[in-house]
Design a protein around this motif. Structure first.
Motif, mmCIF file in Angstrom:
data_model
loop_
_atom_site.group_PDB
_atom_site.id
_atom_site.type_symbol
_atom_site.label_atom_id
_atom_site.label_comp_id
_atom_site.label_asym_id
_atom_site.label_seq_id
_atom_site.Cartn_x
_atom_site.Cartn_y
_atom_site.Cartn_z
ATOM 1 N N PHE A 1299 0.667 -1.181 0.142
ATOM 2 C CA PHE A 1299 -0.065 0.044 -0.040
ATOM 3 C C PHE A 1299 1.009 1.274 -0.135
ATOM 4 N N CYS A 1300 1.851 1.194 -0.557
ATOM 5 C CA CYS A 1300 2.803 2.398 -0.295
ATOM 6 C C CYS A 1300 2.498 3.449 -1.324
ATOM 7 N N ASN A 1301 1.796 3.202 -2.150
ATOM 8 C CA ASN A 1301 1.227 4.395 -3.103
ATOM 9 C C ASN A 1301 -0.305 4.652 -2.845
ATOM 10 N N LEU A 1302 -0.844 4.041 -1.849
ATOM 11 C CA LEU A 1302 -2.298 4.421 -1.706
ATOM 12 C C LEU A 1302 -2.333 5.942 -1.201
ATOM 13 N N ARG A 1303 -3.390 6.547 -1.851
ATOM 14 C CA ARG A 1303 -3.854 8.033 -2.013
ATOM 15 C C ARG A 1303 -5.422 8.207 -1.390
ATOM 16 N N PHE A 1304 -6.211 7.129 -1.962
ATOM 17 C CA PHE A 1304 -7.422 7.491 -1.383
ATOM 18 C C PHE A 1304 -7.958 6.121 -0.666
ATOM 19 N N LEU A 1305 -8.514 6.231 0.260
ATOM 20 C CA LEU A 1305 -8.946 5.173 1.022
ATOM 21 C C LEU A 1305 -10.457 5.694 1.721
ATOM 22 N N THR A 1306 -11.677 4.708 1.342
ATOM 23 C CA THR A 1306 -12.936 4.926 1.661
ATOM 24 C C THR A 1306 -13.334 3.658 2.374
ATOM 25 N N VAL A 1307 -13.884 3.689 3.487
ATOM 26 C CA VAL A 1307 -14.529 2.477 3.923
ATOM 27 C C VAL A 1307 -15.980 2.917 4.487
ATOM 28 N N GLU A 1308 -16.978 2.200 4.069
ATOM 29 C CA GLU A 1308 -18.255 2.457 4.139
ATOM 30 C C GLU A 1308 -19.108 1.123 4.491
ATOM 31 N N ASN A 1309 -20.165 1.427 5.767
ATOM 32 C CA ASN A 1309 -20.974 0.401 5.884
ATOM 33 C C ASN A 1309 -20.427 -1.031 6.007
ATOM 34 N N CYS A 1310 -19.396 -1.036 7.038
ATOM 35 C CA CYS A 1310 -18.753 -2.437 7.255
ATOM 36 C C CYS A 1310 -18.922 -2.403 9.065
ATOM 37 N N PRO A 1311 -20.096 -3.110 9.472
ATOM 38 C CA PRO A 1311 -20.727 -2.852 10.672
ATOM 39 C C PRO A 1311 -20.059 -3.441 11.810
ATOM 40 N N ILE A 1312 -18.984 -4.485 11.599
ATOM 41 C CA ILE A 1312 -18.196 -5.094 12.589
ATOM 42 C C ILE A 1312 -16.733 -4.661 12.817
ATOM 43 N N LEU A 1313 -16.459 -3.784 12.030
ATOM 44 C CA LEU A 1313 -15.037 -3.200 11.795
ATOM 45 C C LEU A 1313 -14.804 -2.647 12.989
ATOM 46 N N LEU A 1314 -13.922 -3.017 13.624
ATOM 47 C CA LEU A 1314 -13.331 -2.103 15.048
ATOM 48 C C LEU A 1314 -12.315 -1.081 14.890
ATOM 49 N N ASN A 1315 -11.249 -1.332 13.830
ATOM 50 C CA ASN A 1315 -10.150 -0.651 13.550
ATOM 51 C C ASN A 1315 -10.029 -0.264 12.209
ATOM 52 N N VAL A 1316 -9.871 0.876 11.671
ATOM 53 C CA VAL A 1316 -9.513 1.040 10.266
ATOM 54 C C VAL A 1316 -7.985 1.039 9.960
ATOM 55 N N LEU A 1317 -7.181 1.563 10.787
ATOM 56 C CA LEU A 1317 -5.856 1.626 10.352
ATOM 57 C C LEU A 1317 -5.042 1.128 11.524
ATOM 58 N N PRO A 1318 -4.645 -0.081 11.760
ATOM 59 C CA PRO A 1318 -4.081 -0.323 12.765
ATOM 60 C C PRO A 1318 -2.383 -0.324 12.622
ATOM 61 N N CYS A 1319 -1.660 -0.318 13.546
ATOM 62 C CA CYS A 1319 -0.158 0.203 13.829
ATOM 63 C C CYS A 1319 0.508 -0.410 12.551
ATOM 64 N N ASN A 1320 0.443 -1.778 12.263
ATOM 65 C CA ASN A 1320 1.135 -2.326 11.086
ATOM 66 C C ASN A 1320 0.752 -1.909 9.732
ATOM 67 N N LEU A 1321 -0.432 -1.138 9.575
ATOM 68 C CA LEU A 1321 -0.681 -0.525 8.481
ATOM 69 C C LEU A 1321 -0.479 0.977 8.228
ATOM 70 N N LEU A 1322 -0.305 1.660 9.550
ATOM 71 C CA LEU A 1322 -0.383 2.823 9.621
ATOM 72 C C LEU A 1322 1.283 3.203 8.772
ATOM 73 N N GLN A 1323 2.309 2.634 9.309
ATOM 74 C CA GLN A 1323 3.500 2.932 9.001
ATOM 75 C C GLN A 1323 3.703 2.825 7.284
ATOM 76 N N GLY A 1324 2.913 1.925 6.620
ATOM 77 C CA GLY A 1324 3.315 1.971 5.115
ATOM 78 C C GLY A 1324 2.289 2.926 4.480
ATOM 79 N N LEU A 1325 1.476 3.836 4.942
ATOM 80 C CA LEU A 1325 0.551 4.730 4.089
ATOM 81 C C LEU A 1325 1.233 5.904 4.021
ATOM 82 N N GLN A 1326 2.350 6.077 3.710
ATOM 83 C CA GLN A 1326 3.223 7.227 3.550
ATOM 84 C C GLN A 1326 2.503 8.306 2.383
#
Length: 1659
Positions: A1299-1326
């Motif tokens: 995900f090193c080039n991800l620019r747009f992230l949209t999350v909708e209507n995911c009823p059981i999702l507890l966490n969008v960006l955990p720490c292991n994903l945060l460091q890669g979304l530069q």
């Protein structure tokens, strides 16, 4: 304590009871001052009128209606200005002396003084009436009352006070004396009431259209107002008809009748005023009506305690002297404290000065002087304190204090303290430096706010004459020094104003005339004062040989100095009253700048004069200008426009470009922009209606439509003409006279020809410049100019290119021009295309030249796909074997053509654009050199009546006008050489039986007439034809003669109605078959015979239902198959019916296929052995839910619906997934994470959309299988929607590079999702720029730092994130979470926090909406230090704490945050929120305040604040804890909107006293704030009064009078006086009524002792 009384009452009593002698003498003695005052007030009224007129002009440009009261005010102001100017002129001519000039004419002076004062009063009254919050409205409801006036009024109570306090005799006589004024006053009040009623009716009508209920009190008020208006109008009519107003046969007025009518008029006026005052509704309607709600918001209560002031004023002198003894120690301590504070303030300012110096800025002189004064005062005070310590303060051997010493020291300390405080108060600099300093501007800048003391004036008015005269002697030195100080301040004020003026000029703004006049007056005043000071120094001020001062000289000098100082003080105050110094000028239709570089050409003057005569002719509405391209039609049209404006024939002149392919919205936008009109509608018809209404409001307007090519429906554009608008005249320019006369219906046309040699040389010489006068160039330049044959486009183009070139280049250009001459056409036509041909000749290959001509043949906007079909059919590119190679070659040649300025860029990268002039010339070149015949349009009558067709070498535009029948042309020798024929037919029903064109390669025929018949033998004579392009034809069956086209390689049937097309099977060499947008239901089985077919385009053949089986599979050479919005009736594999449709499996036999657009309705139709490994570009849709609309950013798109990976994931799809760039997955089944679809990690995927896939639990599950490399390495956009079982985006460790080039992230209507960006994903979304999260019911945290190494202290989060939108997340508690420590880790000292600060460096926009459980943005372990173990779950009440930073945030929206009580932490990080410009706060139930003072100091860029529907909000700006000794904080707030805040009591809960200022505030809107007590404290009001752009709109806020009890603390201010410039009237010791001004609404100030209580009655 002084007794409260009314100024107006005293004036009334004095008027009735005091002898008129004093007033009459006043007219004599003050004649000149009254006259000067009238001139000054008339000048100011003119400035006010000019400002209002500009607002009216802007409203007119927007098509709005102007309020009648605004129009009346402008008329009244104009009449009063004219009347005053006439009086001033008459005064100059009046003889003001008698007895041959020996004596002043007292009678004349008396009359002039009296009239001047009277006129000045009228002028001031008109100025005060200029308090309009709006000048216009849009679409007023029909049939509503009289003209709209201002909605709030206030009536002076002077007459009433006189009636109550004066003697009965004076009161009764008042009715007689004021008979006419009472009648006029009643009429004026009735007019105002009627206008107020209309304004309220506008609001009521708007509410009714919204379906709202009208409040009963509003309805009652309207009824009462209507009754009172009728009653008063009846009284006025009766008064006019009364016959007994005079007695004794008319010799004497009937005093009884006058008395009765005057008294009744006064009484009715009072009732009218009372009804007006009741019009204070904040709302007129409700939906639904809240039950049991009380009355409107009550008036606020305020009183000012005056105990200390009273004691100070009334105490005895003895008490004052003893105070020095009693307060000796406190005075000394106070001095030390103030000195310390002054030192601190000086150090703070020095820090700012030092910072500015490091930046290279210049320091304002007033800042430097303040630092010097502060340093001197600190030294003086410190010396006094040292001396005080050494002074002997005891007597009698120390047994008793030395009272004398104590008294003297205490008095001196108090005096020094006052000086120190005064210096501190002068430290109110909003800026200390400037860059760069404007050159040549005035003296040093001084402080920006001043008030003028009226003490001297009061002494003049109330003191004895002797004391007043002696005052000039006693204060001689102070008056001279005061003048010098005022001169210095005026210079600084002038410099500061010039800085703003210079900035406005750089922005292209116009400076207000009153600002310009002020600067001139200021310069004159400074020069006059400096000359006086120089003269004073040289004047002999002593007599008796220097033994005694010259009292006469000192008196005269002191008096003059005092007078000039007072005048300068007024000028300074005026300088800071300019809210704005400039305005943006209205859009200019055009001017001389439109055609700079062109001389006024004599040959054009004759035709220009003829056109102007036609425009003056009232019978002519539409005029045409025509001529060949490049001859100067546009320039001439611009000259016509300029001349029309100069002669004032029209109020407005606008020009719009039409072009070959007119786009209505662009034409509308061009016209609207020149009118200053904003067209916001997207619908063309709505825009046309809006433009139509706007144009009809222009009395006389000229519209120029340039470059008309075909009929244009003016009403679709929105242009009224003829009977719709007789004042609208239209000028059209075109190359075709037929278009003007026959299609547009022009009433007179003017032809523009080429320039004469003399004029051409003048234009050439002016463009090329002086170098052509050199001896070695002049003769060549003359020949080059002749070679341009009088065409301005050629003259300017060649002269510009050659102006800096060597003589060799000039000679080469001349040779090229001579070589381009052809003798068989008219000379000027040849020269037109020769300029373009120069570039054409220099193209480096026949390949690119042919491509250039093909682009011109097809259209001005050329599709790459269409051009490719021609290129393949003509075999244009040698050595090119595949369509992909041909496409790449096309793009390469396009680049070369753009570089040669022969092609233009296009918004769509799939097409190119050619200028219409270049296209015409290109076709002309092809006609001459390649024997093309191009007829863009052939009128039917030309085909039937003419006998001759112009040969292909003639101008193709004249071919359109003259033409002959093809049948006769075919009998000539011309067809033998013709290589290309392009015909665009209209209303032609038949063609010749045949055309014998043995060399013809291209035949294009376009016609919209379904009756047009192509004879069966028509193509027999075109055996070498390679490209056949037919558009808009209707064929039951194809002509049999098509079978003769054995060399045909491209057949393009566009938008044709096709029946039997089996004939296509005979075209064995066919390589390109295109049936785009054609109406065809079945392909013939003979299509299988086209074994050389490489491109089959069936795009948008929506009626195609049948493709016989085994047809597609036989097209073994097919490279491109396009079935966009076309055939979808695929059969299942193995279907044996010979009449059945094609199978998807047939695609596997197309081994050369590289481009595919196809839709397969069901994944079950996919064969297992279909391989798509050769595809380079594709759009493959599987499922019946997809449509073809939208923009495709990539070349490889795959969309899957109801795709079961266990059943349908065949090898072909698997390989496509690895190379897909745009992937949409819907109702995916058979897998719980996406990596199962491509174990390599989607290495080429750029766009991913996953929706409605219930089985998806993770996007990546590295626990099951860990990828060797990073997954989704080039993904730009990820959209996850309606994934009901999604638990996490990434489960397990994430490979590096994911995900090193991800620019747009949209999350909708995911009823059981507890966490969008955990720490292991945060460091890669530069590179993440936008994050949208919506409707995730269980989401508790967005950014989870748990497990993230934060021991470095400062954490930079998502370095490129710009936008964060979190909406409808009911369980979200924290956006950022550090994680909770274990209970045993919490000690008495608290939890050690590793994170020092989390920063979002580029985040510019945050929207937090419907987050009812959100407590704070970030919660780390530091938040637990104050909690016991059982309180771990208590939320942090601060939304933004000191651990989170947003240095780039620009916009913040907070809505629906039910648990947030406090937004800002007391200690925000440095620079966090420093760029925040707009804040929106709504629906926050527990919020108590929006901004505490410490937060405002950290928001220097805030401009817009909107707060609404916060039920618990009590104060907007909480100033508790404000330090009044701090430096001034000047905010940039421009807009403040407060809406429906039911518990809001204060905007400010304390007066900032200048520590916090709002100099830029220009719009305040307050609605539905029922508990609001007041708007602004006095110090904020003073800021507003210095500016002329404030617009404060509010529902009425009533004052709570002192009789109702209670004193609201915090609003006690020193006694102030206001300059008349601010339209404020004040008199010391009496009631002060602050009338409505241009800047703010009404205030009422009641004098209580020595202070003023200033509640706000209503803005």
């Amino acid at each position: 304590m002084a007794e409260v009384f009314c100024t107006a009452a005293v004036e009334k009593v004095a008027e009735n009871l005091v002898a008129p002698i004093g007033r009459d003498l006043d007219y004599l003695f003050n004649c000149h001052s009254y006259f000067d005052g009238l001139k000054e007030r008339a000048e100011k009224l003119g400035d006010a009128k000019g400002r209002l007129q500009r607002c009216v002009d802007e409203a007119d440009r927007q098509g709005d209606e102007i309020f009648p009261d605004v129009q009346r005010w402008l008329l009244r102001a104009e009449e009063m200005i004219q009347k005053a100017e006439k009086f001033i002129e008459d005064e100059k001519r009046t003889n003001k002396r008698c007895f041959n000039g020996w004596c002043p004419n007292l009678k004349s002076r008396y009359q002039l003084g009296k009239e001047a004062k009277k006129l000045a009063g009228h002028v001031v009254k008109i100025q005060k009436a200029n308090n309009f919050d709006r000048v216009s409205y849009r679409l007023p409801p029909p049939g509503i009352g009289s003209a709209a006036l201002e909605s709030r009024m206030h009536i002076s109570v002077a007459s009433k006070a006189g009636e109550d306090l004066g003697s009965p005799i004076g009161g009764q006589l008042g009715y007689l004396f004021h008979y006419h004024s009472n009648i006029a006053g009643l009429m004026e009040q009735i007019e105002k009431l009627g206008d107020a009623r209309w304004r309220l009716l506008l609001s009521v009508d708007e509410a009714c259209r919204q379906g709202n209920e009208i409040f009963p009190d509003v309805q009652r008020w309207l009824l009462r107002a209507e009754e009172m208006i009728r009653k008063s109008e009846k009284f006025i009519e009766d008064e006019k008809r009364t016959n007994n107003k005079r007695c004794f046969n008319g010799w004497c007025p009937n005093l009884k009748s006058h008395y009765q009518l005057s008294k009744e008029a006064k009484k009715l006026a009072g009732h009218v005023v009372k009804i007006q005052e009741a019009n204070n509704f904040d709302r007129v309607s409700y939906r639904p009506p809240p039950p049991g709600i009380g009355s409107a918001a009550l008036e606020s209560k305020m009183q000012i305690s005056i105990a200390l002031k009273a004691a100070e004023d009334l105490g005895t002198l003895i008490g004052g002297q003893l105070g020095y003894l009693f307060h000796y120690h406190s005075n000394i301590a106070g001095l030390m404290e103030q000195v310390e504070k002054l030192g601190d303030a000086r150090r703070r300012l020095l820090l700012s000065v030092d910072e500015a110096c490091r930046q290279g800025n210049g320091i304002f002189p007033d800042v430097r002087r303040w630092l010097l004064r502060a340093e001197e005062m600190i030294q003086k005070a410190e010396k006094f304190i040292e001396d005080e310590k050494r002074t002997n303060k005891g007597c009698f051997n120390g047994r008793c204090p030395n009272l004398k010493a104590h008294y003297q020291l205490s008095k001196e300390a108090k005096k020094l303290t006052g000086h120190v405080v005064k210096i501190q108060e002068a430290n109110n600099f909003d800026r200390v430096s400037y860059l760069p300093p404007p050159p040549g501007i005035g003296s040093e800048a001084l402080e920006s706010r001043m008030q003028i003391s009226l003490a001297s004036k009061a002494a003049e008015d109330l003191g004895s004459p002797i004391g007043g005269q002696l005052d000039y002697l006693f204060h001689y030195h102070s008056n001279i020094a005061g003048l010098m100080e005022q001169v210095e301040k005026l210079g600084d004020a002038k410099w500061r104003l010039l800085l703003s003026v210079d900035e406005a000029c750089r922005q292209g703004n116009e400076i207000f005339p009153d600002v310009q006049k002020w600067l001139l007056h200021a310069e004159e005043t400074i020069q006059k004062a400096e000359k006086f000071i120089e003269d004073e120094k040289r004047t002999n001020k002593r007599c008796f040989n220097g033994r005694c001062p010259n009292l006469k000289s000192r008196y005269q000098l002191s008096k003059e100095a005092k007078k000039q100082a007072d005048d300068i003080a007024v000028r300074i105050h005026e300088a800071y009253n300019f809210g704005r110094v400039s305005y943006r000028p209205p859009p200019q239709g055009l001017g001389a700048a439109s055609f700079q570089g062109y001389e006024a050409l004599e040959s054009r003057m004759w035709i220009l004069n003829k056109i102007m005569d036609a425009l003056r002719d009232t019978e002519l509405n539409m005029i045409g200008i025509w001529g060949m391209g490049g001859v100067g039609k546009t320039i001439l049209a611009e000259q016509v426009a300029s001349q029309a404006l100069e002669e004032e024939l029209f109020n407005k002149v606008v020009i719009a470009q039409v072009s070959l392919t007119p786009r209505l919205m662009q034409i509308q936008e061009q016209i609207a922009s020149m009118l200053g009109l904003q067209l916001e509608q997207e619908n063309v018809s709505l825009r046309a209606s809006r433009l139509y209404d706007r144009l009809k409001k222009e009395g006389n307007i000229l519209i120029i439509l340039d470059d008309i090519w075909a009929e244009l429906d003016l009403r679709k554009v929105g242009i009224p003409w003829e009977d719709d608008h007789r004042g609208c005249k239209i000028v059209l320019t075109s190359r075709d006279q037929f278009v003007l006369s026959n299609e547009m219906g022009t009433q007179r046309n003017f032809m523009v020809e080429h320039l004469s040699e003399e004029e051409a040389w003048r234009l050439f010489k002016k463009t090329a410049g002086d170098p052509i006068e050199r001896p070695d160039l002049r003769s060549i330049a003359i020949e080059v100019a002749k070679g341009c044959v009088g065409l301005p486009i050629a003259i300017v183009t060649i002269a510009e290119r050659l102006k800096q070139e060597d003589p060799i280049i000039w000679k080469e250009t001349l040779q090229q021009l001579r070589r381009s001459i052809m003798t068989n056409i008219e000379e000027f036509s040849d020269k037109l295309y020769s300029t373009v041909k120069l570039s054409y000749i220099h193209l480096n290959s026949d390949e690119i030249k042919s491509l250039f001509l093909l682009c011109a043949l097809i259209a001005d906007h050329v599709s790459t796909d269409d051009l490719l079909k021609y290129v393949i059919g003509l075999a244009l590119f040698e050595g090119i074997n595949t369509l992909e190679e041909a496409t790449n070659r096309l793009h390469s040649l396009f680049h070369d053509l753009r570089a040669a300025s022969l092609l233009l860029d296009c918004e769509d990268d799939k097409c190119v654009r050619m200028h219409d002039v270049v296209r015409d010339i290109a076709i002309e070149i092809a006609t001459k050199e390649h024997h093309w015949l191009v007829r863009e349009r052939v009128p039917s009558e030309e085909w039937s009546k003419t006998d001759e067709l112009e040969i292909a070498t003639e101008d193709h535009h004249r071919l359109e006008r003259e033409g002959v029948q093809l049948e006769e042309w075919s009998k000539t020798d011309e067809p033998e050489e013709c290589t290309c024929i392009s015909l665009n037919l209209r209303h032609i029903h038949e063609l010749p039986e045949w055309l014998v064109c043995p060399k013809l390669k291209i035949f294009r025929l376009s016609g919209k007439d379904p009756s047009l018949n192509i004879p069966s033998t028509f193509f027999e004579g075109m055996k070498e034809l390679e490209v056949l392009d037919l558009s808009g034809m209707h064929f039951l069956s194809l002509p049999p003669s098509l079978g003769f086209l054995k060399n045909l390689r491209t057949l393009h049937l566009l938008q044709c109605a096709l029946g039997d097309v089996a004939m296509i099977g005979e075209l064995k060499k066919l390589e390109v078959l295109s049936l785009v947008q054609s109406n065809i239901e079945q392909l013939p089985k003979e299509l299988a015979q086209l074994t050389h077919l490489r491109l089959l385009d069936l795009s948008n053949c929506s009626q195609l239902k049948v493709i016989p089986s085994n047809v597609i599979s036989k097209l073994s050479q097919l490279e491109k198959l396009c079935m966009e919005n076309s055939f979808t009736q695929w059969e299942a594999e193995g279907f044996v019916d010979q009449k059945g449709n094609a199978w998807v499996a047939e695609l596997k036999f197309l081994s050369e296929l590289i481009i595919l657009d196809v839709k397969i309705p069901d994944a079950s139709l996919l064969p297992k052995d279909v391989l798509f490994e050769n595809l380079i570009r594709y759009r493959i849709f599987i499922g019946d839910v997809w449509d073809w609309y939208g923009n495709y950013e990539t070349s490889r798109t795959l969309r899957l619906n109801k795709f079961d990976t266990g059943l349908h994931l065949v090898d072909g799809i698997s390989k496509l997934l690895k190379r897909t760039e745009d992937l949409c997955l819907r109702e995916l089944s058979g897998t719980k994470n996406l990596l199962n679809l491509d174990r390599e990690g989607f290495l080429e995927l750029q766009y991913l959309h996953v929706q409605s896939s219930a089985e998806i639990q993770f996007i990546i599950n590295s626990v099951e299988w860990f990828p060797a490399v990073g997954v989704f390495p080039v993904l730009k956009s990820l959209l996850l929607d309606n994934l009901i079982h999604l638990e996490d985006l990434c489960h397990g460790r994430l490979p590096v590079g994911s995900f090193c080039n991800l620019r747009f992230l949209t999350v909708e209507n995911c009823p059981i999702l507890l966490n969008v960006l955990p720490c292991n994903l945060l460091q890669g979304l530069q590179n993440l720029e936008v994050l949208n999260v919506k409707a995730c019911n269980l989401l508790e945290v967005v950014f989870n730092f748990e497990g993230l190494d934060t021991h470095s202290g400062h954490v930079g989060m998502l370095p490129k994130l710009k936008e964060l939108n979190l909406i409808d997340l009911p369980k979200l508690k924290h956006i950022c979470n550090k994680g909770l420590p274990r209970i045993e880790e919490i000690t008495q000292e608290g939890v050690e926090e590793a994170v020092d600060m989390i920063e979002f460096p580029e985040l510019t926009s945050i929207s937090l909406e419907s987050l009812p459980n959100l407590a704070s943005f970030y919660r780390g372990s530091h938040d637990l230090k104050r909690l016991d173990s059982e309180d771990l779950h208590i939320p942090n009440p601060v939304l933004f704490n000191e651990k989170i930073a947003f240095p780039s945030l620009d916009f913040l929206c907070i809505s629906g945050l039910d648990r947030v009580k406090k937004i800002w932490h007391n200690q925000l990080p440095e620079n966090s929120f420093s760029k925040l410009k707009e804040v929106k706060v709504e629906y926050c139930k527990e919020l108590r305040n929006v901004f505490p003072f410490h937060a405002l100091q950290r928001l220097p860029s805030l401009q817009v604040l909107t707060t609404a529907y916060c039920n618990s909000l009590e104060v907007v700006f909480d100033l508790e804890g404000i330090d009044f000794l701090e430096d001034t904080t000047a905010t940039h707030l421009r807009v403040l909107v407060l809406n429906d805040l039911s518990k809001l009591k204060h905007i400010f809960n304390k007066d900032p006293h200048g520590v916090l200022t709002f100099p830029n505030l220009d719009l305040v809107e307050v609605f539905g704030c029922r508990s609001l007590k007041n708007l602004f404290p006095i110090s904020v009001v003073r800021d507003l009064l210095h500016f002329q752009k404030q617009l404060i709109r509010s529902r009425p806020i009533e004052e709570i009078s002192e009789e109702n009890g209670g004193v609201v603390p915090g609003y006690v201010f020193p006694e102030v006086t206001f300059d008349p410039v601010s339209n404020l009237q004040a008199r010391k010791g009496k009631e002060l009524v602050v009338n409505e001004s241009d800047n703010v609404g009404r205030f009422q100030k009641k004098r209580l002792g020595g202070h003023y209580n200033i509640p706000v009655q209503g803005f």
